[in-house]
Scaffold this active site. Sequence first.
Site, PDB file in Angstrom:
ATOM      1  CG  HIS A 196      -1.891   1.109   1.275  1.00  0.00           C
ATOM      2  ND1 HIS A 196      -1.546   2.383   1.684  1.00  0.00           N
ATOM      3  CD2 HIS A 196      -3.207   1.152   0.951  1.00  0.00           C
ATOM      4  CE1 HIS A 196      -2.617   3.158   1.615  1.00  0.00           C
ATOM      5  NE2 HIS A 196      -3.637   2.438   1.170  1.00  0.00           N
TER       6      HIS A 196
ATOM      7  CB  ALA B 275       0.038  10.625  -3.246  1.00  0.00           C
TER       8      ALA B 275
ATOM      9  CG  ASP C 296       5.077  11.279  18.787  1.00  0.00           C
ATOM     10  OD1 ASP C 296       4.366  11.631  19.738  1.00  0.00           O
ATOM     11  OD2 ASP C 296       5.401  12.046  17.869  1.00  0.00           O
TER      12      ASP C 296
ATOM     13  CE  LYS D 249      -4.335   3.380   4.987  1.00  0.00           C
ATOM     14  NZ  LYS D 249      -4.453   4.780   4.564  1.00  0.00           N
TER      15      LYS D 249
ATOM     16  CE  LYS E 216      13.056  12.323  16.804  1.00  0.00           C
ATOM     17  NZ  LYS E 216      14.530  12.240  16.712  1.00  0.00           N
TER      18      LYS E 216
ATOM     19  CG  ASP F 288      -0.828   5.983   3.008  1.00  0.00           C
ATOM     20  OD1 ASP F 288      -0.315   6.912   2.357  1.00  0.00           O
ATOM     21  OD2 ASP F 288      -2.057   5.874   3.173  1.00  0.00           O
TER      22      ASP F 288
ATOM     23  CD  GLU G 110       7.375  12.636   8.818  1.00  0.00           C
ATOM     24  OE1 GLU G 110       6.582  11.771   8.408  1.00  0.00           O
ATOM     25  OE2 GLU G 110       7.497  12.918  10.026  1.00  0.00           O
TER      26      GLU G 110
END
Length: 414
Positions: free
Chosen positions: A14, A267, A299, A273, A297, A16, A42
């Site tokens: 996929h 894109a 996160d 996701k 991080k 993403d 990114e």
Amino acid sequence: MGRVLTSESVSAGHPDKLCDAISDSILDACIDADPFARVAVETMVKGMADESTIVVAGEITLNEDQEVDFEEIARKTAVQIGYDDQAVGMDARRGGNCNVITLIGRQSPEIAQGVNKDMGIDKDQGAGDQGIMFGFASNESEDIEGLEGSYMPVPIMLSHRLTDAITRACRSETIPWIRPDGKSQVSVMYENGRPIGITSLIMAVQHDDLANERFGGDTTEEHRYIESEIMNKIIRPTIPEIMITEETKVVVNGTGRFILGGPYADAGLTGRKIIVDTYGGIGCHGGGAFSGKDPSKVDRSAAYAARWAAKHVVASGLADICEIQLGYAIGVAEPTAIHVDTKGSSKDGLSDRWIADRLVEIFDFRPSSIIDRLALRKPIYARTAAGGHFGRAAEKDGGFSWERLDPSIIASLR
């Protein structure tokens, strides 16, 4: 009365997830070169009719003598996933009409000051950003064949099983006409809090142009063939028989055809996701994505720690369900808050506050301690890019440290 809960997953191909894989492969290369690397990467991909583009952007700080070839990693990752032909959605090989643009700087010195030990206001290693992170666990999966020990919501685990099967079939060419892109969606009926069966199962599988290659242009015959093959070679071998009933509705390629896929059709972006990555919408997710981020991080690392703690709470029998929320301030080591919610499922009259207090006694949620305890300074992250970050304790599933149960912790909680 029962209720139905639904989760989706997507394959490694996929768009993403392709971006997540590139970002995490770059992270792994950086950590392999320098275990203390600071990485925030990114990726974006987009395919056009005649050419494709991969954009890699972010901040990376390595030891001065270390170099990483970001372009080569991006191309290699995309090719390994199956994007070596423009007709499939992208040809990432060198010479394959794929441009790779890298926009990489170094970590902000002000952020570094808050994260580096003995610098900033807090002399311990502080959190790399403010934010909230969640960990979730449930024992609903423990009675389902093949899901034992995952302590995860059943819909997301079954969805992952299906997309993992698509990826394996594509890479091994056991189903030679499957292309890399794909999705699954599973809806599960619950009664008295326990999963009893699948009400609907949806799959989208990218494929070769079989109508013109095999069926004389007949797209109806093509669809019947693909539907049968997916049912017999993907769904039935993958989903526990007890979960599929006569009432289960199965939809394969609901538009009829799925030839144009990957970055050409859509894109891709890193971190788009996040619900697929976590609990499939059953349980909360904090403000940040995981992929492309080194363990400084929170996160990422604190979400792993919260999941690890929640899994121990459920495995120890303190509750059937446990959700943990952690809050952090940038540059500060200790969490600013910890909240436990067992959704009313705690045992022996234990309060959520009591469980939270026990977790604070047993677990150290400072970033440096999380990194050390879970051994996060290793190149382990590319494996997380598809198939979810949680519910994968076995080596064949990744063997992630935050999924392993520690008997001594379970004994302490009991």
